[in-house]
Design an enzyme around this catalytic site. Structure first.
Site, short mmCIF file in Angstrom:
data_model
loop_
_atom_site.label_atom_id
_atom_site.label_comp_id
_atom_site.label_asym_id
_atom_site.label_seq_id
_atom_site.Cartn_x
_atom_site.Cartn_y
_atom_site.Cartn_z
N ASP A 35 39.22 32.02 40.15
CA ASP A 35 38.09 32.93 40.01
C ASP A 35 38.18 33.77 38.74
O ASP A 35 39.26 34.13 38.29
CB ASP A 35 38.05 33.86 41.23
CG ASP A 35 36.67 34.36 41.56
OD1 ASP A 35 35.69 33.70 41.18
OD2 ASP A 35 36.57 35.41 42.23
N HIS A 36 37.04 34.08 38.17
CA HIS A 36 36.88 34.99 37.02
C HIS A 36 37.79 34.64 35.85
O HIS A 36 38.60 35.45 35.40
CB HIS A 36 37.05 36.44 37.45
CG HIS A 36 35.88 36.93 38.25
ND1 HIS A 36 34.73 37.40 37.67
CD2 HIS A 36 35.67 36.95 39.58
CE1 HIS A 36 33.87 37.71 38.61
NE2 HIS A 36 34.41 37.45 39.78
N ASP A 57 33.66 33.46 33.49
CA ASP A 57 33.05 34.78 33.38
C ASP A 57 33.01 35.22 31.92
O ASP A 57 33.97 35.75 31.40
CB ASP A 57 33.85 35.77 34.22
CG ASP A 57 33.26 37.17 34.23
OD1 ASP A 57 32.27 37.42 33.51
OD2 ASP A 57 33.79 38.02 34.96
N GLU A 87 29.12 33.48 35.61
CA GLU A 87 28.50 34.80 35.70
C GLU A 87 27.70 35.00 34.42
O GLU A 87 28.25 35.23 33.36
CB GLU A 87 29.57 35.89 35.84
CG GLU A 87 28.97 37.24 36.11
CD GLU A 87 29.99 38.26 36.57
OE1 GLU A 87 29.89 39.41 36.13
OE2 GLU A 87 30.88 37.91 37.36
#
Length: 100
Positions: A35-36, A57, A87
């Site tokens: 994630d991210h 991201d 994102e």
């Protein structure tokens, strides 16, 4: 997350191995997701470590640069069979910023 990798001295492989060990014991199919990820370098390393998906991201960049960086990451990831979440804007409520 990129922060978790940084905490482990920039090494995603031990995290991937630990998660894969748990995933192998699951009664249902499990994906390994990082994630991210803010850097393309870590995205590339994540794919090499066995993650099957990542969240790219680039929200720290101006919107048009974010789109270009995300597009490049998507092309790279899909060529390697890696699923990619992105994102494209910013989620409010982080780092003391007001929620959007």
């Amino acid at each position: 997350s990129e922060n978790a990798v940084a905490y482990h001295r920039g090494r995603p492989r031990p995290l991937a191995r630990a998660a894969a060990e748990v995933a192998e014991q699951a009664a249902v199919p499990v994906s390994l997701h990082l994630d991210h990820v803010q850097s393309t370098e870590l995205l590339h390393r994540a794919a090499d470590c066995g993650f099957s998906s990542a969240m790219f991201d680039a929200a720290r960049l101006p919107y048009t640069e974010n789109l270009a960086a995300t597009r490049a990451a998507v092309v790279w990831a899909h060529e390697r069979g890696l699923w990619l979440e992105a994102e494209l804007g910013q989620v409010g409520g982080k780092n003391g910023e007001p929620a959007l």
